[in-house]
Design a protein around this motif. Sequence first.
Motif, PDB file in Angstrom:
ATOM      1  N   HIS A 179      50.875  56.072  42.278  1.00  0.00           N
ATOM      2  CA  HIS A 179      51.039  57.534  42.275  1.00  0.00           C
ATOM      3  C   HIS A 179      49.702  58.279  42.287  1.00  0.00           C
ATOM      4  N   VAL A 180      48.635  57.560  42.008  1.00  0.00           N
ATOM      5  CA  VAL A 180      47.325  58.231  41.953  1.00  0.00           C
ATOM      6  C   VAL A 180      46.353  57.641  42.982  1.00  0.00           C
ATOM      7  N   GLY A 181      46.928  56.918  43.940  1.00  0.00           N
ATOM      8  CA  GLY A 181      46.111  56.409  45.043  1.00  0.00           C
ATOM      9  C   GLY A 181      45.113  55.347  44.648  1.00  0.00           C
ATOM     10  N   VAL A 182      45.475  54.544  43.667  1.00  0.00           N
ATOM     11  CA  VAL A 182      44.546  53.511  43.194  1.00  0.00           C
ATOM     12  C   VAL A 182      44.942  52.144  43.731  1.00  0.00           C
ATOM     13  N   ASP A 183      43.953  51.440  44.262  1.00  0.00           N
ATOM     14  CA  ASP A 183      44.142  50.058  44.686  1.00  0.00           C
ATOM     15  C   ASP A 183      43.923  49.184  43.457  1.00  0.00           C
ATOM     16  N   LEU A 184      45.019  48.834  42.797  1.00  0.00           N
ATOM     17  CA  LEU A 184      44.930  48.150  41.502  1.00  0.00           C
ATOM     18  C   LEU A 184      44.249  46.791  41.619  1.00  0.00           C
ATOM     19  N   ALA A 185      44.558  46.065  42.681  1.00  0.00           N
ATOM     20  CA  ALA A 185      43.953  44.737  42.853  1.00  0.00           C
ATOM     21  C   ALA A 185      42.440  44.842  42.979  1.00  0.00           C
ATOM     22  N   ARG A 186      41.992  45.843  43.718  1.00  0.00           N
ATOM     23  CA  ARG A 186      40.545  46.008  43.878  1.00  0.00           C
ATOM     24  C   ARG A 186      39.903  46.447  42.561  1.00  0.00           C
ATOM     25  N   MET A 187      40.573  47.332  41.852  1.00  0.00           N
ATOM     26  CA  MET A 187      40.047  47.800  40.567  1.00  0.00           C
ATOM     27  C   MET A 187      39.887  46.632  39.599  1.00  0.00           C
ATOM     28  N   GLU A 188      40.909  45.780  39.561  1.00  0.00           N
ATOM     29  CA  GLU A 188      40.842  44.617  38.669  1.00  0.00           C
ATOM     30  C   GLU A 188      39.735  43.662  39.113  1.00  0.00           C
ATOM     31  N   ALA A 189      39.642  43.437  40.410  1.00  0.00           N
ATOM     32  CA  ALA A 189      38.613  42.514  40.922  1.00  0.00           C
ATOM     33  C   ALA A 189      37.215  43.035  40.606  1.00  0.00           C
ATOM     34  N   GLU A 190      37.010  44.335  40.768  1.00  0.00           N
ATOM     35  CA  GLU A 190      35.689  44.912  40.471  1.00  0.00           C
ATOM     36  C   GLU A 190      35.387  44.855  38.980  1.00  0.00           C
ATOM     37  N   ALA A 191      36.426  45.042  38.168  1.00  0.00           N
ATOM     38  CA  ALA A 191      36.233  44.951  36.719  1.00  0.00           C
ATOM     39  C   ALA A 191      35.812  43.537  36.333  1.00  0.00           C
ATOM     40  N   ARG A 192      36.477  42.560  36.895  1.00  0.00           N
ATOM     41  CA  ARG A 192      36.128  41.167  36.577  1.00  0.00           C
ATOM     42  C   ARG A 192      34.721  40.844  37.069  1.00  0.00           C
ATOM     43  N   ALA A 193      34.359  41.389  38.209  1.00  0.00           N
ATOM     44  CA  ALA A 193      33.030  41.095  38.769  1.00  0.00           C
ATOM     45  C   ALA A 193      31.924  41.667  37.876  1.00  0.00           C
ATOM     46  N   VAL A 194      32.069  42.907  37.441  1.00  0.00           N
ATOM     47  CA  VAL A 194      30.983  43.508  36.647  1.00  0.00           C
ATOM     48  C   VAL A 194      30.903  42.895  35.247  1.00  0.00           C
ATOM     49  N   ARG A 195      32.001  42.301  34.777  1.00  0.00           N
ATOM     50  CA  ARG A 195      32.005  41.728  33.423  1.00  0.00           C
ATOM     51  C   ARG A 195      31.636  40.237  33.417  1.00  0.00           C
ATOM     52  N   GLY A 196      31.364  39.695  34.561  1.00  0.00           N
ATOM     53  CA  GLY A 196      30.856  38.336  34.595  1.00  0.00           C
ATOM     54  C   GLY A 196      31.761  37.312  33.944  1.00  0.00           C
ATOM     55  N   GLY A 197      33.051  37.447  34.140  1.00  0.00           N
ATOM     56  CA  GLY A 197      33.980  36.442  33.641  1.00  0.00           C
ATOM     57  C   GLY A 197      34.555  36.728  32.264  1.00  0.00           C
ATOM     58  N   ARG A 198      34.074  37.778  31.603  1.00  0.00           N
ATOM     59  CA  ARG A 198      34.648  38.106  30.292  1.00  0.00           C
ATOM     60  C   ARG A 198      36.020  38.752  30.501  1.00  0.00           C
ATOM     61  N   PRO A 199      36.872  38.712  29.465  1.00  0.00           N
ATOM     62  CA  PRO A 199      38.282  39.064  29.686  1.00  0.00           C
ATOM     63  C   PRO A 199      38.538  40.499  30.163  1.00  0.00           C
ATOM     64  N   VAL A 200      39.491  40.586  31.076  1.00  0.00           N
ATOM     65  CA  VAL A 200      40.025  41.868  31.548  1.00  0.00           C
ATOM     66  C   VAL A 200      41.540  41.750  31.474  1.00  0.00           C
ATOM     67  N   LEU A 201      42.179  42.690  30.824  1.00  0.00           N
ATOM     68  CA  LEU A 201      43.636  42.661  30.720  1.00  0.00           C
ATOM     69  C   LEU A 201      44.221  43.923  31.337  1.00  0.00           C
ATOM     70  N   MET A 202      45.350  43.743  32.000  1.00  0.00           N
ATOM     71  CA  MET A 202      46.044  44.865  32.621  1.00  0.00           C
ATOM     72  C   MET A 202      47.262  45.204  31.762  1.00  0.00           C
ATOM     73  N   THR A 203      47.407  46.486  31.410  1.00  0.00           N
ATOM     74  CA  THR A 203      48.546  46.877  30.579  1.00  0.00           C
ATOM     75  C   THR A 203      49.243  48.121  31.135  1.00  0.00           C
ATOM     76  N   ASP A 204      50.483  48.216  30.754  1.00  0.00           N
ATOM     77  CA  ASP A 204      51.279  49.417  30.999  1.00  0.00           C
ATOM     78  C   ASP A 204      51.959  49.691  29.658  1.00  0.00           C
ATOM     79  N   CYS A 205      51.290  50.469  28.845  1.00  0.00           N
ATOM     80  CA  CYS A 205      51.792  50.668  27.478  1.00  0.00           C
ATOM     81  C   CYS A 205      53.127  51.398  27.458  1.00  0.00           C
ATOM     82  N   ARG A 206      53.352  52.232  28.440  1.00  0.00           N
ATOM     83  CA  ARG A 206      54.623  52.968  28.459  1.00  0.00           C
ATOM     84  C   ARG A 206      55.804  51.995  28.503  1.00  0.00           C
ATOM     85  N   HIS A 207      55.638  50.915  29.283  1.00  0.00           N
ATOM     86  CA  HIS A 207      56.737  49.960  29.422  1.00  0.00           C
ATOM     87  C   HIS A 207      56.474  48.645  28.696  1.00  0.00           C
TER      88      HIS A 207
END
Lengths: 146, 212
Positions: free
Chosen positions: B165-193
């Motif tokens: 709904h906000v034009g975000v490429d979630l897969a790319r966002m997650e991949a970039e997050a993992r890349a900048v963190r050098g393998g440290r944990p990244v978790l995806m959440t949807d707290c509403r659900h």
Amino acid sequence: MLRVHGILGRADDPEVHAALHRLEHRDGIEYLFVPAHEAGRKRFRLTTDRGTDCAVSIDRDQALFDGAVLAMDDSRAIVARFGEQAVWRLIPRDTEAALQLGWHAGNLHWRGRFDGEVLEVLLDGDVDTYRARIANLIDQGLVRDA
Amino acid sequence: MTVQETISGTVPAARFGIGGPVGSGKTALVERLIPALTARGVDLAVITNDLVTIEDAERLRRSGLIDPDRVSAVEAGACPHTIIREDPTLNIEAADALERRFPGVELILLESGGDNLASTFSLDLTDFWIFVIDVSGGDDIPRKRGPGVLKSDVLVINKTDLAPHVGVDLARMEAEARAVRGGRPVLMTDCRHGEGIDALVELIETQVLFRK
């Protein structure tokens, strides 16, 4: 998992050192290498050089140190060892440059210490990330590597 | 003294920090964590930080999820990071008070006030801390490499349900997050659900509470 809480003693304490020496003969010393930038933690989970998974906590008023003995019995001891702290040494050109460097270092919350005219920045990550923050000072010749 | 006998007396409660920008879903995450941790038998308490109100604490106290006495509020009165990093005394005092009032408490959740990407926790205050961002803040947030994104023990990307709904490429966002963190944990959440909460709870049980 080996759960340990608190620090039993210092490896360089004569009494402890003697006990460790005895264990050393039995190949009973395990080292837990703690990255220098993680040394402030009161609770962490790491694996020793012998592969023992250690879940460590210390009291809030304790501070972990290099050589802290975390566990010991008749067959083995576990000793904390800090990795070498990476340091970036910087020297300002003059007083004006020193003021600017000091302002930036404080504003960026860098951990630092002084060695005469040199500012030693204790690095928590890649030095290039730090260098980028004061690139303008370096490019102007106000600050250089010591 | 044996290796197995090194735990004696009372072990202090683990302190778990939750930081992140305004509106990223920190309080919503706490509202998910409380029942999930309680269901696993974790004895917990919560400290909320707000700027000049106790809004988040009141929200949790009214939630029915936790004994209201186990929720403490700290007002920063200034930039939120000042009391979780520069001088965390107020929060340390609040946590100490909770431990005195509730002996045996195992885990204290410390929610920071909403702050910017440079916000980090002092290790004098927390044993482990996470940074919560959300997809509606923009998918460029991870690659901006803010200290909160880089230095946190876990990066949480929340509101994944909103990505389309906000034009975000979630897969790319997650991949970039993992890349900048050098393998440290990244978790995806949807707290509403309630999506992704179990993974975070699992990590808390393993890395913070040492239950597994």
